[in-house]
Design a protein around this motif. Structure first.
Motif, PDB file in Angstrom:
ATOM      1  N   GLN A  23      29.309 -14.596 -20.628  1.00 50.58           N
ATOM      2  CA  GLN A  23      30.887 -15.186 -20.919  1.00 50.58           C
ATOM      3  C   GLN A  23      31.450 -14.045 -21.612  1.00 50.58           C
ATOM      4  O   GLN A  23      31.014 -13.061 -21.705  1.00 50.58           O
ATOM      5  N   THR A  26      39.237 -14.057 -23.052  1.00 48.72           N
ATOM      6  CA  THR A  26      40.473 -13.762 -22.382  1.00 48.72           C
ATOM      7  C   THR A  26      41.126 -12.680 -23.457  1.00 48.72           C
ATOM      8  O   THR A  26      41.152 -12.868 -24.741  1.00 48.72           O
ATOM      9  N   ILE A  40      41.396 -15.961 -16.270  1.00 51.49           N
ATOM     10  CA  ILE A  40      39.876 -16.551 -16.283  1.00 51.49           C
ATOM     11  C   ILE A  40      39.664 -16.706 -14.740  1.00 51.49           C
ATOM     12  O   ILE A  40      38.424 -16.480 -14.438  1.00 51.49           O
ATOM     13  N   ALA A  48      31.534 -14.607 -14.466  1.00 50.19           N
ATOM     14  CA  ALA A  48      31.525 -15.294 -15.961  1.00 50.19           C
ATOM     15  C   ALA A  48      30.935 -16.520 -15.624  1.00 50.19           C
ATOM     16  O   ALA A  48      31.659 -17.531 -15.023  1.00 50.19           O
ATOM     17  N   VAL A  51      33.994 -19.087 -20.358  1.00 57.18           N
ATOM     18  CA  VAL A  51      35.246 -18.173 -21.061  1.00 57.18           C
ATOM     19  C   VAL A  51      35.796 -18.668 -22.494  1.00 57.18           C
ATOM     20  O   VAL A  51      35.644 -19.881 -22.262  1.00 57.18           O
TER      21      VAL A  51
END
Length: 406
Positions: A23, A26, A40, A48, A51
């Motif tokens: 993970q 942002t 994203i 990932a 997020v």
């Protein structure tokens, strides 16, 4: 010592033997929908699984509704100080909320969030950071920082258990790599909840990646940790994801994309290997399979250093060789090594992942290798040949295997 319990963050299992989830968080203002969604999508493309977005204001909650709906991966809402924002984030559809009971307003407000999450079926991440320990642990932090971290985390776990809530994971982070390792080892012995690993405020892409690799890699090698986040001082969150994947790939915990093997170079080098390696690394990003590609700077390392590689090159001043699984494929002029390498890889794909070789080219490449390798170097091939020769001599002896006594 993998966590026994498992939670689900959206469609992603965490703990209980599930693959270590990657993970990131942002770097954008969450309310800026365009910038946040663009980031994203980039981190999801980089690999990932989950997020996290910061939710410090009501306008971020409003954006969260759209983000959750449009995100290709599950979204965690990061909440501090204001427990009502956690409630609103749950209502907005967050797949998980991150809180620190130490700054969310105490046990009572934590209980309100827990009850709301329980009704919505949303898991919680409770987090401890070395920079925000509860006031009653400040003195212990100076005398025994590891025990202070573990005590804070254990108190949070006990609070969640008193609230009869078990759908949560725990993070315990420090800026100190040794403290991060020691505290998570202790905590893993005391609780069975999934653990989120990270070295907080690790630093730049260079120093932060190294600190994270040492800290998280040590714990993951011990079997500790269920999800990881690399914390780097960069506006490009996808760089954190790439580092996380390199750690997991190095430990053989997960596979994603090619693995590049490259020698460190030395005084034997006769071509611009630095440029070649960078170009190969860049072009490999277009391939999804976990193929191994080796770049060796000279024939001394030859094939033997990477005989397991799916494909590789070894170079010299004017020419080099492409090989596959320890066997020469073709001799190539140095300036064409990279293009010819990828031509062979693409040919392999086109043939259903079967090596297609021309015997005349194989012979020419083998001859080049014999001419360029160090006649004195004890390569794996030579060692194998010597061992085989010794075994054959022993087998031919009329007294092989016998025991003699006077």
């Amino acid at each position: 010592m993998a966590s026994k319990r498992q939670i689900w963050v959206g469609s992603v299992p965490v703990g209980g033997g599930a693959p270590v989830a990657v993970q990131t968080m942002t770097k954008t203002e969450t309310a800026n929908l365009t910038a946040t969604m663009d980031q994203i999508r980039r981190v999801a493309e980089a690999g990932a699984d989950i997020v996290r977005v910061a939710v410090p204001r009501d306008r971020d909650v409003e954006a969260l509704r759209t983000i959750v709906r449009e995100s290709p991966i599950p979204v965690i809402a990061d909440i501090h100080f204001n427990h009502t924002l956690a409630l609103k984030a749950i209502d907005a559809g967050a797949h998980c909320v991150r809180i620190n009971p130490g700054n969310i307003g105490g046990p009572e407000k934590t209980g309100v969030v827990v009850e709301h999450a329980r009704r919505a079926g949303v898991p919680i991440r409770v987090g401890v950071n070395s920079g925000s320990l509860p006031e009653h642990l400040r003195d212990l932090e100076f005398s025994n920082p590891v025990e202070a971290l573990v005590t804070a985390a254990t108190e949070m776990v006990e609070l969640m258990h008193r609230l009869d809530f078990h759908d949560f994971k725990v993070s315990m982070k420090s800026t100190s790599v040794p403290n991060t390792i020691a505290s998570n080892r202790l905590l893993a012995e005391r609780i069975d909840q999934p653990l989120h690993l990270g070295v907080t405020e690790a630093g730049t892409k260079w120093s932060g990646s190294l600190k994270s690799a040492v800290g998280l890699g040590t714990l993951l090698a011990d079997g500790i940790g269920d999800t990881i986040r690399i914390s780097l001082s960069t506006f490009h969150a996808e760089e954190e994801v790439k580092v996380a994947w390199e750690i997991l790939k190095a430990l053989k915990l997960r596979e994603r994309g090619p693995v590049l093997i490259a020698c460190p170079t030395c005084g034997r080098l006769q071509f611009d290997m630095d440029t070649v390696v960078q170009e190969i690394e860049h072009r490999l990003e277009a391939y999804a399979d976990p193929i191994e590609v080796s770049v060796l700077g000279c024939a001394v390392n030859g094939i033997g250093e990477a005989r397991h590689a799916d494909f590789g090159i070894t170079g010299a001043k004017d020419a080099g060789m492409i090989f596959s699984k320890g066997e020469p494929l073709k001799k190539v002029r140095t300036e064409h090594l990279v293009d010819e390498l990828f031509a062979e890889i693409d040919k392999w794909y086109a043939a259903g992942k079967q090596v297609v070789a021309d015997e005349a080219q194989r012979a020419e490449a083998a001859e080049w290798l014999a001419e360029n390798e160090d006649a004195e170097a004890m390569t794996p091939e030579r060692l194998a040949a010597l061992e085989k020769e010794a075994a054959e001599r022993e087998a031919a002896s009329p007294v092989a295997g016998r025991r003699f006594s006077r």
